[in-house]
Scaffold this motif. Structure first.
Motif, mmCIF file in Angstrom:
data_model
loop_
_atom_site.group_PDB
_atom_site.id
_atom_site.type_symbol
_atom_site.label_atom_id
_atom_site.label_comp_id
_atom_site.label_asym_id
_atom_site.label_seq_id
_atom_site.Cartn_x
_atom_site.Cartn_y
_atom_site.Cartn_z
ATOM 1 N N GLN A 1 22.984 44.465 30.625
ATOM 2 C CA GLN A 1 23.809 43.680 31.464
ATOM 3 C C GLN A 1 25.143 44.093 30.562
ATOM 4 O O GLN A 1 25.363 44.194 29.430
ATOM 5 C CB GLN A 1 23.452 42.137 31.000
ATOM 6 N N VAL A 2 26.315 44.037 31.439
ATOM 7 C CA VAL A 2 27.669 44.060 30.948
ATOM 8 C C VAL A 2 28.532 43.065 31.498
ATOM 9 O O VAL A 2 28.259 42.801 32.654
ATOM 10 C CB VAL A 2 28.113 45.820 31.708
ATOM 11 N N GLN A 3 29.340 42.453 30.466
ATOM 12 C CA GLN A 3 30.291 41.523 30.986
ATOM 13 C C GLN A 3 31.743 42.267 30.974
ATOM 14 O O GLN A 3 32.032 42.862 30.007
ATOM 15 C CB GLN A 3 30.179 40.198 29.985
ATOM 16 N N LEU A 4 32.564 41.872 31.906
ATOM 17 C CA LEU A 4 33.717 42.219 32.188
ATOM 18 C C LEU A 4 34.837 41.229 32.224
ATOM 19 O O LEU A 4 34.958 40.586 32.992
ATOM 20 C CB LEU A 4 34.027 43.385 33.371
ATOM 21 N N VAL A 5 35.647 41.481 31.394
ATOM 22 C CA VAL A 5 36.946 40.542 31.549
ATOM 23 C C VAL A 5 38.195 41.209 31.523
ATOM 24 O O VAL A 5 38.553 41.738 30.698
ATOM 25 C CB VAL A 5 36.911 39.564 30.073
ATOM 26 N N GLU A 6 38.990 40.993 32.738
ATOM 27 C CA GLU A 6 40.139 41.492 32.841
ATOM 28 C C GLU A 6 41.517 40.623 32.350
ATOM 29 O O GLU A 6 41.280 39.428 32.136
ATOM 30 C CB GLU A 6 40.738 41.716 34.376
ATOM 31 N N SER A 7 42.528 41.230 31.972
ATOM 32 C CA SER A 7 43.928 40.620 31.331
ATOM 33 C C SER A 7 45.090 41.476 31.672
ATOM 34 O O SER A 7 44.770 42.527 32.090
ATOM 35 C CB SER A 7 43.472 40.267 29.955
ATOM 36 N N GLY A 8 46.147 40.775 31.461
ATOM 37 C CA GLY A 8 47.331 41.620 31.598
ATOM 38 C C GLY A 8 48.014 41.397 33.082
ATOM 39 O O GLY A 8 49.153 42.090 33.328
ATOM 40 N N ALA A 24 34.827 45.185 27.817
ATOM 41 C CA ALA A 24 33.526 45.113 28.336
ATOM 42 C C ALA A 24 32.866 44.582 26.938
ATOM 43 O O ALA A 24 33.031 44.775 25.853
ATOM 44 C CB ALA A 24 33.014 46.292 28.853
ATOM 45 N N SER A 25 31.570 43.872 27.278
ATOM 46 C CA SER A 25 30.816 43.464 26.000
ATOM 47 C C SER A 25 29.413 43.550 26.626
ATOM 48 O O SER A 25 29.137 43.669 27.918
ATOM 49 C CB SER A 25 30.946 41.921 25.710
ATOM 50 N N GLY A 26 28.496 43.288 25.728
ATOM 51 C CA GLY A 26 26.891 43.660 26.416
ATOM 52 C C GLY A 26 26.450 45.212 25.948
ATOM 53 O O GLY A 26 26.533 45.633 24.792
ATOM 54 N N ARG A 27 25.809 45.605 26.999
ATOM 55 C CA ARG A 27 25.356 47.088 26.635
ATOM 56 C C ARG A 27 26.413 48.235 26.534
ATOM 57 O O ARG A 27 27.516 47.567 26.557
ATOM 58 C CB ARG A 27 24.385 47.404 27.861
ATOM 59 N N THR A 28 25.829 49.179 26.045
ATOM 60 C CA THR A 28 26.757 50.192 25.839
ATOM 61 C C THR A 28 27.669 50.620 26.859
ATOM 62 O O THR A 28 27.378 50.285 28.154
ATOM 63 C CB THR A 28 25.929 51.632 25.565
ATOM 64 N N PHE A 29 29.008 50.919 26.500
ATOM 65 C CA PHE A 29 30.135 51.006 27.515
ATOM 66 C C PHE A 29 30.319 52.400 27.935
ATOM 67 O O PHE A 29 30.359 52.760 29.107
ATOM 68 C CB PHE A 29 31.512 50.421 26.880
ATOM 69 N N SER A 30 30.033 53.332 26.883
ATOM 70 C CA SER A 30 30.533 54.849 27.199
ATOM 71 C C SER A 30 29.742 55.333 28.285
ATOM 72 O O SER A 30 30.328 56.332 29.168
ATOM 73 C CB SER A 30 30.303 55.453 26.023
ATOM 74 N N GLN A 106 28.026 53.961 42.031
ATOM 75 C CA GLN A 106 27.211 52.500 42.346
ATOM 76 C C GLN A 106 27.895 51.569 41.247
ATOM 77 O O GLN A 106 27.291 51.599 40.193
ATOM 78 C CB GLN A 106 25.776 52.578 42.595
ATOM 79 N N TYR A 107 28.759 50.813 41.868
ATOM 80 C CA TYR A 107 29.271 49.676 40.740
ATOM 81 C C TYR A 107 28.538 48.722 40.817
ATOM 82 O O TYR A 107 28.093 47.899 41.896
ATOM 83 C CB TYR A 107 30.860 49.306 41.319
ATOM 84 N N THR A 108 27.936 47.994 39.657
ATOM 85 C CA THR A 108 26.944 46.918 39.587
ATOM 86 C C THR A 108 27.657 45.857 38.805
ATOM 87 O O THR A 108 27.401 44.554 39.183
ATOM 88 C CB THR A 108 25.857 47.398 38.802
ATOM 89 N N TYR A 109 28.528 45.948 38.026
ATOM 90 C CA TYR A 109 29.110 44.868 37.190
ATOM 91 C C TYR A 109 30.520 44.532 37.494
ATOM 92 O O TYR A 109 31.259 45.618 37.552
ATOM 93 C CB TYR A 109 28.893 45.035 35.859
ATOM 94 N N TRP A 110 30.914 43.379 37.845
ATOM 95 C CA TRP A 110 32.148 43.226 38.210
ATOM 96 C C TRP A 110 33.015 42.095 37.364
ATOM 97 O O TRP A 110 32.395 41.264 36.718
ATOM 98 C CB TRP A 110 32.386 42.689 39.610
ATOM 99 N N GLY A 111 34.158 42.304 36.964
ATOM 100 C CA GLY A 111 35.056 41.256 36.331
ATOM 101 C C GLY A 111 35.439 39.999 37.169
ATOM 102 O O GLY A 111 35.142 40.215 38.450
ATOM 103 N N GLN A 112 36.281 39.065 36.738
ATOM 104 C CA GLN A 112 36.522 38.039 37.528
ATOM 105 C C GLN A 112 37.888 38.211 38.299
ATOM 106 O O GLN A 112 38.137 37.390 39.115
ATOM 107 C CB GLN A 112 36.422 36.849 36.585
ATOM 108 N N GLY A 113 38.395 39.297 37.716
ATOM 109 C CA GLY A 113 39.761 39.458 38.421
ATOM 110 C C GLY A 113 41.085 38.752 37.809
ATOM 111 O O GLY A 113 40.883 37.821 37.021
ATOM 112 N N THR A 114 42.131 39.573 37.852
ATOM 113 C CA THR A 114 43.570 39.077 37.366
ATOM 114 C C THR A 114 44.379 39.138 38.473
ATOM 115 O O THR A 114 44.378 40.361 39.203
ATOM 116 C CB THR A 114 43.771 39.902 36.120
#
Length: 120
Positions: A1-8, A24-30, A106-114
């Protein structure tokens, strides 16, 4: 699981610049390919830029030469530097994480948007 948070995001005049970040937080990002998308009111979501886990970048034709995507694996963050912004680029900008499938991602994880608003 990867959590994504946009800002800016924010309000900027046409011709101005903004730098979006996606942490990103959660599993490995790289290992993930990362992408930026946007959706304007009444329009479909469209891809803006992508960067693979090997740092290969790609851009929509409409933003080439003005936008730059980058990533910092140590900070688990992907960035989108946007220059010479146009009013028609007003949209909610999303980042996404995914894995390579064939020539694409294949994009699986999405942020909430900014929200990015470009005033003319």
């Amino acid at each position: 699981q990867v959590q994504l948070v946009e800002s800016g995001g924010g309000l900027v005049q046409a011709g101005g610049s903004l730098r979006l970040s996606c942490a990103a937080s959660g599993r490995t990002f790289s290992p993930y390919n990362m992408g930026w998308f946007r959706q304007a009111p009444g329009k479909q979501r469209e891809v803006v830029a992508g960067i693979t886990n090997g740092y290969k970048t790609s851009y929509a034709d409409s933003v080439k030469g003005r936008f730059t995507i980058s990533r910092d694996n140590a900070k688990k963050t992907v960035y989108l530097q946007m220059n010479s912004l146009k009013s028609e680029e007003t949209a909610v900008y999303y980042c996404a994480a995914g894995v390579a499938v064939g020539p694409g991602t294949q994009y699986t994880y999405w942020g909430q948007g900014t929200q990015v608003t470009v005033s003319s």
